[in-house]
Design a protein around this motif. Structure first.
Motif, PDB file in Angstrom:
ATOM      1  N   TRP A   1       0.857  -1.178   0.000  1.00 57.48           N
ATOM      2  CA  TRP A   1       0.000   0.000   0.000  1.00 57.48           C
ATOM      3  C   TRP A   1       0.895   1.229   0.000  1.00 57.48           C
ATOM      4  O   TRP A   1       1.527   1.547   1.001  1.00 57.48           O
ATOM      5  CB  TRP A   1      -0.924   0.018   1.212  1.00 57.48           C
ATOM      6  CG  TRP A   1      -1.950  -1.081   1.163  1.00 57.48           C
ATOM      7  CD1 TRP A   1      -1.956  -2.207   1.912  1.00 57.48           C
ATOM      8  CD2 TRP A   1      -3.105  -1.139   0.314  1.00 57.48           C
ATOM      9  NE1 TRP A   1      -3.040  -2.994   1.583  1.00 57.48           N
ATOM     10  CE2 TRP A   1      -3.767  -2.359   0.610  1.00 57.48           C
ATOM     11  CE3 TRP A   1      -3.645  -0.308  -0.673  1.00 57.48           C
ATOM     12  CZ2 TRP A   1      -4.947  -2.746  -0.047  1.00 57.48           C
ATOM     13  CZ3 TRP A   1      -4.811  -0.707  -1.310  1.00 57.48           C
ATOM     14  CH2 TRP A   1      -5.450  -1.902  -1.003  1.00 57.48           C
TER      15      TRP A   1
ATOM     16  N   PRO B   1      -6.221  -8.433  -2.560  1.00 58.98           N
ATOM     17  CA  PRO B   1      -5.806  -7.256  -1.809  1.00 58.98           C
ATOM     18  C   PRO B   1      -6.413  -7.283  -0.402  1.00 58.98           C
ATOM     19  O   PRO B   1      -7.572  -7.678  -0.236  1.00 58.98           O
ATOM     20  CB  PRO B   1      -6.368  -6.088  -2.629  1.00 58.98           C
ATOM     21  CG  PRO B   1      -7.478  -6.666  -3.433  1.00 58.98           C
ATOM     22  CD  PRO B   1      -7.229  -8.144  -3.572  1.00 58.98           C
ATOM     23  N   VAL B   2      -5.640  -6.918   0.597  1.00 62.11           N
ATOM     24  CA  VAL B   2      -6.146  -6.901   1.970  1.00 62.11           C
ATOM     25  C   VAL B   2      -5.574  -5.697   2.694  1.00 62.11           C
ATOM     26  O   VAL B   2      -4.415  -5.334   2.515  1.00 62.11           O
ATOM     27  CB  VAL B   2      -5.811  -8.210   2.719  1.00 62.11           C
ATOM     28  CG1 VAL B   2      -4.326  -8.538   2.626  1.00 62.11           C
ATOM     29  CG2 VAL B   2      -6.244  -8.132   4.180  1.00 62.11           C
TER      30      VAL B   2
ATOM     31  N   ALA C   1     -10.969  -7.016   2.488  1.00 63.01           N
ATOM     32  CA  ALA C   1     -10.242  -7.826   1.504  1.00 63.01           C
ATOM     33  C   ALA C   1     -11.155  -8.094   0.320  1.00 63.01           C
ATOM     34  O   ALA C   1     -12.383  -8.089   0.453  1.00 63.01           O
ATOM     35  CB  ALA C   1      -9.792  -9.156   2.112  1.00 63.01           C
TER      36      ALA C   1
END
Lengths: 331, 538
Positions: free
Chosen positions: B316, B343-344, B391
């Motif tokens: 990120w 993505p989380v 997520a």
């Protein structure tokens, strides 16, 4: 079967194994200092066999006819360069060559009390400057660098940059990009109602005749931002999946459209603006471009240089089936 | 792609006719019998006090000289592929692998540089045979040089370290003091949690009862045990990241510094230059393991059954540039996946009744909490910490949609009376067993989620104890790469005659499952009693 446990049996078995490995792996014995004779303008049958063997060792398969022909062609080029370098006396003046010869002699003569100059003389007398592979590579490299330096000396003109860019646009092209705002309706949350919800929402906003920020509070949570800076199709696909990314290219600018399906549900999309696929402004890629032009120019100069050498002083090939000489194909 | 520093020069010599050493025995073996060379070269770098090959000359001078060429090429390639324009379309880093191996125990590290100010030559296992030496030399030759050179060291394959990776012990067997712990924590801020040669998160029977740890496990703790199985079974607790984090808490309580404060990434390590090729359906194998290029296309499995295609790292960051990404590595705002692009994002906070799963997840997360990889502030008297998690599933590619998510979990580790404990909590999603996959057709079925969002409050928070919290996201079950391949080869596990005996046993044996649950791991958030004196990013 107690004899199986005897060390001597193990010794012989291991020795045999090592011998077998050696024979299989290195069928051809490589000479101590290469084996290239450069007095005659010829690629010898022995050298051709070496090329074949090198290729086999490197790739695990013998070269086919096309590959072998290319290997031999390159060997002829190398031979022409080596001969020219020697004609210019590079082998007698280049410090790298001399260092190499000296190192060989020190290795051969061990702790002898001869001076470096004497050792060098002996190296030349023994012909190591003709047979040593490192010397040979160095001579080729030296001449190549000279040709390159000459080719690079002349400045690159704007015209050259421009025409190179025109001829090779792909590496420099920027993909089309769209800047967009989207409202997400989650399939997880809304299930079968997601399609009718999206249509209703779109109708509502069309009637209200509102701008791109009007819907933001109405959608479902989404992991990535609602307002995206310019994204290419490939970049959009990484976030939304391929179907969504492909559809964006067809959406009108400055209006709400959709619903557009993604991997997660439906989206109402407002495309703010679009940058079409474009060649970059020359100024932005000037350095990369100049390097590409110079690289191309250097290669061209080297090819012309070698071709001229070979026309003047043809290199014969002696090998079964590939007997040829430059006189025949130099025209 | 991080090349092994130990063989940069050696391989260059062996592949360049004319260089001194090209005709050496070692090089001839390298060219003629790659499988023997693979073994020889690996044994060479497994010694306690490694010495370079004879053909490298006195003090390894020829090989060091030769290494300059590939090292320069690596840097030029990184520069050429790096998009410095405002498009930020692609970012590369200069890096290499320090292949430190003690008696076959894998202590490998990846060294990643922030920018184009790097080392003149990589510091390899030959120069520094201990990680401590690597850190010291990187400090002296890079970060203290004053020209902006900065490096991160990322341990990888800790599952093959035979319990050495997360041991708070110096090379002279003395225990870490605060200085040792700090010097490790300063440069090792990330760990590779998953890659081609297995998962390193945790292992059943090695300090945990978490069943989901039974994922991509190797049956050996180092490569010697792979060849001679009775040496061990790979279950040494200190080989696994979760135990390393727990050990870190104990050290922190003892020394005041946590030497194992590690964010998570994952990687491939398949050595084929295809870092994104992690699809189970298109597993390409591991290169350089002694198979000649252009030899016959392999029959049967393309790879030893116990390995896998590897994972991915997610970051990120404000933008896709070296500076922004490296800063994110530094603050550990990163995650790893076992392959899928899941993505989380996680934030932690002591806000009361915290609920982020609406608008502005990220903006509010930063404003009201701390992001993954960070430290919680000092605890208020009456509020336990809350963690907000979001997520999404892998969006997939054309013709191959990603698998839906099953659930999000939080793994908590904490100290209780000086002893490290762990617990796993479900946060949001479906239960295990609701969805399934048919291993014969690889058809997936059952309920799952496209995306998940939830907030979890620690029910057993003790403000007086050290703790960490990390998120694990699980996909629904899907076929393992080996099942995809076996199905393609026509192996039917219900019919013994559908394949040759060896292939049938490998495909249908019980040692390696035919289906897996792919996953993502987000970097932990730490809690220190009284709040943490977290170091600011440089």
């Amino acid at each position: 079967m107690t004899w199986l446990r005897r060390p001597i049996v193990h010794f012989i078995a291991l020795g045999g194994l090592l011998f077998a490995v050696k024979t299989v792996a290195f069928g051809v014995r490589a000479p101590l200092f290469g084996g290239v004779e450069t007095t005659a303008a010829v690629v010898s049958a022995e050298r051709v066999a070496e090329l074949r063997q090198d290729w086999l060792a490197r790739t695990g398969a013998p070269p086919d006819a096309t590959v072998l022909a290319a290997l031999i062609e390159r060997e002829r080029d190398d031979e022409a360069l080596v001969r020219e370098a020697r004609r210019r006396g590079v082998h007698e003046t280049d410090p790298v060559v001399q260092r190499r010869l000296l190192r060989n002699m020190q290795f051969l003569r061990g702790d002898s009390d001869r001076t470096p100059a004497e050792l060098l003389d002996e190296a030349y007398a023994l012909g190591f400057d003709r047979t040593d592979l490192v010397v040979r590579r160095r001579l080729i490299q030296k001449l190549t660098l000279d040709v390159f330096a000459e080719a690079r000396a002349e400045a690159v003109s704007e015209d050259e940059l421009r025409s190179y860019l025109q001829a090779h646009p792909e590496p420099f092209t920027r993909p089309a990009r769209a800047r967009l705002t989207h409202v997400f309706l989650s399939r997880d949350r809304r299930g079968d109602a997601v399609a009718s919800d999206a249509k209703a929402l779109l109708r509502r906003i069309e009637q209200a005749d509102a701008g791109p920020r009007s819907l933001l509070a109405l959608g479902d949570p989404f992991l990535f931002p609602r307002e995206l800076p310019p994204h290419s199709e490939q970049e959009l696909a990484k976030i939304f999946g391929p179907d969504f990314a492909e559809r964006v290219a067809d959406l009108p600018v400055g209006a709400w459209s959709g619903p557009v399906p993604s991997a997660y549900g439906l989206h109402l999309v407002w495309v703010h603006d679009r940058t079409p696929e474009q060649l970059p402004i020359l100024a932005r890629v000037r350095d990369r471009l100049r390097e590409a032009v110079l690289a191309e120019r250097s290669e061209r100069a080297l090819r012309a240089f070698v071709a001229a050498l070979r026309a003047r002083d043809p290199i014969r090939v002696e090998a079964a089936g590939v007997e040829a000489s430059d006189r025949e194909d130099a025209e | 792609v991080t090349d092994h520093a130990e063989l940069l020069g050696e391989v260059h010599i062996c592949r360049t006719p004319g260089l001194p050493g090209f005709d050496s025995w070692t090089c001839r073996i390298y060219r003629g019998s790659p499988n023997i060379a693979y073994f020889l070269m690996n044994v060479r770098v497994s010694r306690a006090n490694p010495i370079r090959f004879a053909f490298c000359g006195a003090l390894g001078i020829y090989c060091l000289e030769a290494a300059l060429t590939p090292w320069t090429e690596i840097q030029l390639a990184a520069e050429a592929a790096y998009d410095r324009s405002s498009d930020c379309s692609f970012t590369t880093f200069v890096g290499y692998e320090w292949t430190g191996t003690q008696q076959s125990n894998n202590l490998h590290r990846n060294v990643i540089f922030r920018n184009d100010r790097t080392l003149d030559l990589p510091i390899s296992f030959y120069e520094q045979s201990r990680p401590e030496g690597l850190w010291r030399e990187l400090r002296e030759q890079c970060s203290q040089r004053g020209d902006g050179c900065e490096a991160l060291v990322i341990p990888h394959n800790s599952n093959l370290s035979n319990g050495l990776m997360f041991r708070p012990q110096n090379p002279d067997l003395s225990k870490y003091d605060a200085g040792d712990a700090a010097s490790r924590a300063e440069i090792e801020r990330l760990v590779e949690i998953m890659q081609h040669k297995g998962d390193s998160e945790c292992r059943l029977g090695a300090g945990t009862e978490d069943e989901l740890c039974g994922f991509e496990k190797l049956s050996f703790g180092n490569f010697a045990e792979r060849i001679i199985p009775f040496l061990g079974d790979g279950a040494d607790a200190a080989s696994f990241v979760r135990n390393g984090l727990k050990q870190g808490l104990e050290q922190h309580a003892k020394l005041g510094v946590n030497p194992f404060k590690l964010g998570f990434i994952a990687g491939t390590d398949t050595h084929v230059g295809t870092p994104g090729a992690v699809d189970e359906r298109r597993h390409v194998n591991h290169a350089g393991r002694g198979k000649a290029v252009l030899s016959e296309p392999p029959t049967g499995l393309q790879e030893d059954i116990e390995f896998n295609p590897g994972g991915l790292a997610g970051v990120w960051a404000e933008e896709n540039s070296r500076d922004a990404l490296f800063a994110a590595f530094w603050r550990r705002e990163v995650f790893g996946t076992s392959g899928p692009r899941i993505p989380v994002r996680v934030f932690g906070s002591f806000e009361k009744d915290w609920q982020l799963c609406g608008e502005d997840f990220a903006r509010r997360g930063y404003a009201e909490g701390v992001p993954m990889g960070g430290d919680l502030p000092a605890a208020p008297t009456d509020t336990p910490p809350a963690f907000a998690v979001q997520a999404a599933r892998d969006p997939g590619v054309r013709g191959a949609p990603g698998t839906r998510l099953q659930r999000i979990q939080i793994v908590k580790g904490w100290l209780e009376d000086g002893e490290a404990r762990e617990a796993v909590y479900d946060v949001v999603g479906h239960s295990a067993g609701e969805a399934s996959v048919d291993p014969n057709s690889c058809e997936r079925s059952g309920p799952g989620s496209d995306s998940l969002c939830g907030t979890w409050v620690d029910p057993d928070f003790d403000p007086g104890e050290h703790a960490f919290y990390y998120v694990r996201v699980l996909e629904n079950p899907s076929c393992r790469w080996s099942a995809h391949t076996c199905n393609k080869l026509g192996v039917a596990c219900s019919d013994r005659d559908s394949a040759g005996r060896d292939l049938f046993d490998v495909c249908c044996g019980s040692e390696h499952p035919r289906t897996i649950q792919e996953r993502a791991w987000a970097s932990p958030i730490w809690y220190t009693p009284g709040g943490s004196s977290a170091r600011a990013a440089p």
